[in-house]
Design a protein around this motif. Structure first.
Motif, PDB file in Angstrom:
ATOM      1  N   LEU A 195    -101.012 121.011 -24.819  1.00 45.53           N
ATOM      2  CA  LEU A 195     -99.814 121.201 -24.384  1.00 45.53           C
ATOM      3  C   LEU A 195     -99.716 120.735 -22.980  1.00 45.53           C
ATOM      4  N   LEU A 220     -94.805 122.719 -30.681  1.00 46.84           N
ATOM      5  CA  LEU A 220     -95.567 122.683 -29.495  1.00 46.84           C
ATOM      6  C   LEU A 220     -95.873 121.543 -28.837  1.00 46.84           C
ATOM      7  N   CYS A 223     -92.485 120.215 -27.877  1.00 46.42           N
ATOM      8  CA  CYS A 223     -92.177 120.904 -26.533  1.00 46.42           C
ATOM      9  C   CYS A 223     -92.595 120.146 -25.323  1.00 46.42           C
ATOM     10  N   GLY A 224     -94.053 119.718 -25.252  1.00 48.42           N
ATOM     11  CA  GLY A 224     -94.767 119.249 -24.185  1.00 48.42           C
ATOM     12  C   GLY A 224     -94.029 117.760 -23.863  1.00 48.42           C
ATOM     13  N   GLY A 232     -93.066 125.727 -25.033  1.00 44.68           N
ATOM     14  CA  GLY A 232     -94.237 125.354 -25.600  1.00 44.68           C
ATOM     15  C   GLY A 232     -95.425 126.353 -25.494  1.00 44.68           C
TER      16      GLY A 232
END
Length: 291
Positions: A195, A220, A223-224, A232
């Protein structure tokens, strides 16, 4: 090379009790990952125990995954080693018509100089008709390929499109991200750093734990990619314990234990690897049952 951005997973090779390949479990695992949002699959990488899989088994695995995938996601094939001539021959002899890229590990055991690393991958780039992703994992190969060497290769060979960096070295990741060509992909090979690397400008991950929790880990990484650090890290914090656990003894014994608990075959591995200990198995089972 957008096809290699996001969440790739380094697939295991499921085995039965007699240590033959469990092709039914492999089909189930491939479909589970594709159906739950992963972006590409890595076939016959080190997590697949490629060192102990025969040539005939590798060919059957490749054919089965191509058939099961049916063009839904890109496929990356592991082809690497410490005999440059033989790796070249394998690339030239392999039918890559349904393969989108090669993941090639830094030569192990031999401990080449940085110039040796460069000349090895130069030789592979000159014969490969598909993109190459370098794989730097000094904990397994005994020597680190420096960021300087990686960037040199990236600048000199257009078909070297990225690196799976797995040195668990944040400074080296940042040096790669700072100095890489615009389109060159820095892919995390460390699940625990994935991440943070993606938020810093990385292209995502080639993950081990992702194949057990593809929906969560893909979210996740997305989100990054979208700069959503709070969302994340909320997922990251939930998964920290299991990421640590699967690498506690050896890979892939840990992830195979997770997958057994989730119903994807058993946690059998081939020597010299051995199954997860009873203590680790219980720790993993506790996590799976409460996640």
């Amino acid at each position: 090379m957008q096809k290699f951005v996001g969440t790739g997973v380094a697939l295991i090779t499921p085995f039965k009790e007699d240590l033959s390949v469990d092709f039914d479990a492999l089909v189930k695992l491939v479909n589970f990952n594709i159906d739950n949002g992963i972006n590409y699959l890595v076939i016959n990488g080190t997590t697949a125990e490629s060192a102990t899989i025969s040539k005939e088994e590798k060919l059957r695995i490749i054919a089965l995954i191509i058939k099961t995938n049916a063009g839904r996601v890109p496929l990356v094939l592991g082809i690497g080693g410490n005999n440059t001539l033989e790796v070249k021959k394998e690339i030239q002899a392999t039918d890559l018509s349904n393969i989108d890229g090669i993941l090639s590990v830094v030569p192990y055991y031999s401990k080449p100089t940085q110039e040796g690393f460069y000349q090895h991958f130069k030789a592979l780039a000159e014969v490969s008709d598909v993109p190459i992703i370098l794989y730097n994992v000094p904990g397994r190969t005994a020597k680190n390929m420096s960021a300087v060497t990686t960037i040199r290769l990236a600048n000199d060979f257009p078909n070297i499109v990225g690196i799976k960096e797995a040195g668990n070295n944040m400074q080296q990741y940042l040096e790669l991200l700072k100095n890489k060509p615009t389109d060159f992909l820095v892919i995390s090979g460390d699940d625990d750093l994935a991440l943070g690397i993606t938020l810093a400008g990385g292209a995502g991950v080639i993950s081990v734990i992702g194949q057990a929790y593809p929906k969560e880990f893909s979210t996740l990484i997305n989100c990054g990619l979208e700069g959503k650090n709070k969302e994340g890290y909320a997922i990251h914090f939930k998964m920290m314990a299991i990421i640590d656990a699967i690498f506690e003894e050896n890979n892939p014994a840990g992830i195979k234990t997770v997958l057994q608990e989730l119903g994807f075959g058993i946690n059998q591995v081939r020597l010299p690897l051995v199954k997860a200990s009873k203590e680790l198995h219980q720790k993993i089972a506790n996590f799976v049952n409460t996640f």
